[in-house]
Design a protein around this motif. Structure first.
Motif, short mmCIF file in Angstrom:
data_model
loop_
_atom_site.label_atom_id
_atom_site.label_comp_id
_atom_site.label_asym_id
_atom_site.label_seq_id
_atom_site.Cartn_x
_atom_site.Cartn_y
_atom_site.Cartn_z
N ASN A 83 0.83 -1.20 0.00
CA ASN A 83 0.00 0.00 0.00
C ASN A 83 0.87 1.26 0.00
OD1 ASN A 83 -2.42 -1.39 -0.02
ND2 ASN A 83 -2.50 -1.56 2.20
N THR A 87 0.98 4.35 -2.92
CA THR A 87 0.70 5.75 -2.59
C THR A 87 1.85 6.66 -2.97
OG1 THR A 87 -0.64 5.01 -0.72
CG2 THR A 87 0.04 7.31 -0.71
N HIS A 88 3.08 6.18 -2.90
CA HIS A 88 4.25 7.04 -3.06
C HIS A 88 5.07 6.78 -4.32
CE1 HIS A 88 3.35 7.26 1.27
NE2 HIS A 88 3.87 8.46 1.20
#
Length: 346
Positions: A83, A87-88
């Protein structure tokens, strides 16, 4: 014409100031390198790295661009699909990434209108200049650190890139060490054919669950599973087909259980599933559901459907048994189950 004292003094002061700035940047790079060297996983390393760089260099934003497809096979493993990474990080085609890093050099710009496909919208909204720093493993470009700043003069094509190149080398070396360690750990704990955890990791996980049960009173169950008539499949269709059967069973078992359950290859055509917080009756229902699934879903093989079925034995820990005792109980239940199936088919 000879320089005046004022000019010489100004140049000397500039050299001193540049030296101080270089020393400060070198210290920041050293602090970053020291911090990330202790990372135990690629995710932890990247997370610490991005946070530290953003803080140390007062950036408005930082992001990781990853080449797609990855140039190195072990970058495909699940450690880069968590996750946090979703996101990054952002997937960018390998060809696109190479365009910005000819000869693996950093890329800087304060004309951002043409780079909306690279910079995520939340960062682009506050960015006035960007720097792309290439990351390489085994001499191959696999990604780029994207630095954003709200000052249009922070990153310009005229700016020197020596320190960015230093940072890229340090990050690449640190990440390479962590990924190699992860790859070796993965090879030591996962079965190459079926891709599920092996017996060594099973022993670690079950013993950890026994300790957790003794400490917190949480119960768990084990399923001991084997493939019915596996030898006949090997004899009839060959070992290549047998390997595909094992991989099929392993992949389906992994998809059918919960995220906090674990599937292991025990030996040959035998698998073990650890069910967290499951009573005997609950685990028995899981076993029935798994057996039913394989009965209803034959395996596609060379334009035909192979009847690949399994048998399950169940054992639930009461906190006093050892791992070997639990496995023996589940194995005994497995053979009782196979005996009932044989009688039912006669």
């Amino acid at each position: 014409m000879a320089k005046t004292v004022e000019q010489l003094t100004a140049e000397l002061n500039l050299l001193i100031e540049n030296s101080k700035q270089n020393e400060l940047i070198a210290k920041k790079l050293f602090d970053i390198e020291t911090s990330v060297l202790s990372a135990r996983s690629s995710e932890q390393l990247l997370q610490n790295l991005l946070d530290l760089i953003k803080k140390q260099f007062s950036l408005s934003g930082i992001y990781l661009l990853l080449a797609s497809p990855p140039p190195i096979s072990y970058l495909l493993n699940s450690n880069l699909q968590s996750n946090w990474h979703k996101t990054h990080t952002k997937q960018v085609s390998s060809d696109t990434l190479k365009q910005y890093h000819p000869e693996n050099q950093p890329f800087l710009s304060n004309q951002l209108a043409s780079y909306q496909h690279l910079v995520p919208a939340p960062l682009l909204a506050q960015a006035q200049s960007i720097a792309l720093t290439p990351l390489t493993l085994e001499g191959k470009l696999f990604g780029s650190l994207l630095f954003c700043d709200n000052d249009p003069d922070r990153f310009t094509p005229q700016l020197g890139t020596f320190h960015l190149q230093q940072l890229a080398v340090k990050v690449s070396l640190c990440l390479s060490n962590v990924l190699i360690r992860e790859q070796l750990d993965h090879m030591a704990h996962y079965d190459r054919l079926t891709k599920v955890a092996n017996r060594r990791l099973m022993e670690i996980c079950i013993n950890e669950e026994l300790i957790r049960q003794q400490r917190y009173g949480s119960h768990f169950s084990l399923l001991f599973i084997d493939c019915n008539k596996f030898k006949a499949i090997n004899d009839t269709y060959g070992h290549d087909c047998g390997d595909k059967v094992l991989a099929y069973v392993a992949s389906q078992l992994s998809e059918l259980i919960r995220e906090n359950d674990r599937c292991f290859r025990y030996a040959g055509d035998e698998f073990v599933i650890m069910l967290a917080n499951q009573s005997f009756s609950e685990a028995s229902l899981v076993a029935q559901r798994l057996c039913q699934f394989f009965t209803e879903h034959p395996m596609p093989y060379q334009n035909q459907q192979l009847n690949v079925t399994i048998s399950c034995g169940v054992a639930t820990s009461n906190g006093s048994q050892t791992m070997d005792e639990l496995l023996k109980t589940a194995d005994q239940q497995l053979y009782l189950s196979k005996g009932h199936q044989t009688q039912a088919s006669e």
